[in-house]
Design an enzyme around this catalytic site. Structure first.
Site, PDB file in Angstrom:
ATOM      1  N   HIS A 311       0.890  -0.963   0.317  1.00 38.25           N
ATOM      2  CA  HIS A 311       0.305  -0.117  -0.046  1.00 38.25           C
ATOM      3  C   HIS A 311       0.974   1.200  -0.058  1.00 38.25           C
ATOM      4  CE1 HIS A 311      -3.087   2.938   1.599  1.00 38.25           C
ATOM      5  NE2 HIS A 311      -3.937   1.714   0.141  1.00 38.25           N
ATOM      6  N   ASP A 369      -8.335  -4.327  -0.418  1.00 42.39           N
ATOM      7  CA  ASP A 369      -8.633  -4.696  -1.681  1.00 42.39           C
ATOM      8  C   ASP A 369      -8.257  -6.867  -2.026  1.00 42.39           C
ATOM      9  OD1 ASP A 369      -8.906  -2.295  -3.445  1.00 42.39           O
ATOM     10  OD2 ASP A 369      -6.965  -1.962  -2.514  1.00 42.39           O
TER      11      ASP A 369
END
Length: 434
Positions: A311, A369
């Protein structure tokens, strides 16, 4: 918004033999910041920070992220505590009001939001103007932007009552618009909201009910939907939130600002990441093919990349990913999809990512995700709807950030600067001499 930053010393910058003193500020938690707004006036120079990754664009009291420690707080409350114990509308109240509501306040707030879920009848006709194969995000951008053409009584940003009404309308009507975008793409009739259902129950019913039969909302799936909304509600000054703030800094109405946020979220590097992660799992297909794809991911000359890992902010395990993983299992259990091949691939990939030295050293931990795509797929949503659901949930964060910006006495219209590397001044050459 009452500004709470206080000077905490200063930083000295030496440029060309001249020393410039710049104030240093401390927040409640997190790194200190150097105030550079007077830098140009004192030195004739700007700072260069592509992507603004080292620049604080505002003071905010809404969301805090510690990427190194894997911490996400909404108004000071850890995301996992809110996901486990709260409802989405309670989180909406928290983000927009600053504190958790009392029982009475939450009941009043829930009533208000529930009774704003209907769309103007003429707005319903708006959908007929789209092609049947239009991407649902295109429908969302256009329809949300059009809200300002239907609700003139809540576009005056200087009126706190109108701002509150706009906030309620956006939070309430977004599920109805999103469900209509889904129904329109499938050719099914629209399903109107019902006031006896919760926020997530209403949304699932509007997406999946048909006139030919009764539709009963599974409470486990409704709770999972609520958690998905909570996990995506806000995430500090990300690209779409910054877009909403930048659009709002010009004085644009809230419906236009949220439409701008949706447009930004549409980008595959932002809201489309969960769809990309699901497509990657489908490409891998089975557990026995994982070693091949892991080898490719480690090969810097191979364009393949593992999606759903790492991320921009989190350099530790994404705190939302653990909740999303648990939610994913709950959904697959109740739908009897425990043997879902994609989940088996995901679990093995997660194990490798948490143990393999390559992934650990690069801090490529699974992010939200990674699991949300599998969960939404199991719930029955087509992949093109994933970003729409993200936009639905993030609306409350956008509107909370917009309200905070609007009431910030230090707010100015956004105007980033640049370092110009084009041609120097030159004279026009007539066409006949070129």
């Amino acid at each position: 918004m009452e500004n709470k930053t206080k000077p905490n010393g200063s930083a000295n910058l030496s440029i060309g033999g001249k020393t410039v003193e710049l104030p240093v500020y401390s927040g409640t938690v997190g790194p200190n910041v150097i105030d550079v707004k007077s830098l140009y006036a004192q030195t004739g120079m700007f700072t260069l920070d592509p992507g603004f990754t080292s620049t604080a664009s505002c003071e905010s009291q809404i969301t805090y992220i510690d990427g190194d420690e894997g911490v996400l707080l909404y108004r000071g409350y850890p995301i996992d505590q809110l996901a486990d114990n709260s409802s989405f509308l309670e989180v909406c109240y928290l983000l927009t009001h600053g504190e958790l509501p009392s029982s009475e306040a939450l009941a009043d707030y829930t009533y208000t939001i529930t009774h704003h879920t209907m769309l103007h009848t003429q707005l319903d006709r708006f959908f007929d103007g789209y092609r049947r194969d239009a991407h649902p995000m295109a429908v969302m951008v256009g329809t949300v932007g059009a809200l300002s053409a239907f609700y003139h009584d809540s576009t005056d940003i200087n009126d706190p009552i109108q701002r509150m009404i706009a906030t309620h309308r956006l939070i309430a009507k977004m599920p109805t618009i999103a469900a209509r975008a889904h129904k329109y793409s499938t050719g099914q009739p629209f399903v109107s909201p019902r006031n006896d259902l919760s926020y997530s129950e209403n949304f699932l019913r509007m997406c999946f009910a048909v006139p030919a039969e009764e539709y009963e909302v599974n409470p486990v799936l409704a709770k999972a939907m609520d958690k998905i909304f909570i996990l995506h509600a806000d995430h500090e000054q990300n690209a779409s939130t910054s877009t909403v703030r930048l659009a709002g800094s010009s004085g644009a109405n809230p419906f236009a600002c949220i439409a701008a946020g949706i447009a930004c979220l549409w980008g595959p590097s932002h809201g489309g990441a969960n769809e990309a992660a699901l497509n990657m799992l489908r490409e891998i297909g089975s557990v026995d093919r994982i070693p091949e794809f892991v080898r490719r991911a480690k090969d810097k000359d191979d364009p393949f990349r593992l999606m759903g890992f790492g991320h921009r902010v989190y350099k530790n395990y994404d705190p939302r990913a653990k909740v999303m993983q648990e939610t994913c299992h709950e959904v697959l259990d109740v739908l009897d999809k425990r043997d879902e091949p994609l989940l088996q691939v995901a679990m093995e990939l997660e194990r490798i990512a948490l143990e393999d030295e390559y992934f650990v050293s690069k801090k490529l931990y699974p992010n939200i995700d990674f699991y949300s795509g599998i969960t939404l797929n199991a719930l029955g949503f087509p992949t093109e709807m994933y970003t729409v659901l993200f936009a639905l949930a993030r609306t409350v964060g956008w509107i909370a950030q917009w309200e905070e910006m609007t009431t910030d006495p230090t707010q100015r219209i956004g105007r980033p600067r640049q370092i110009y590397t084009g041609a120097a001044q030159r004279d026009y050459v007539p066409l006949s001499q070129r």
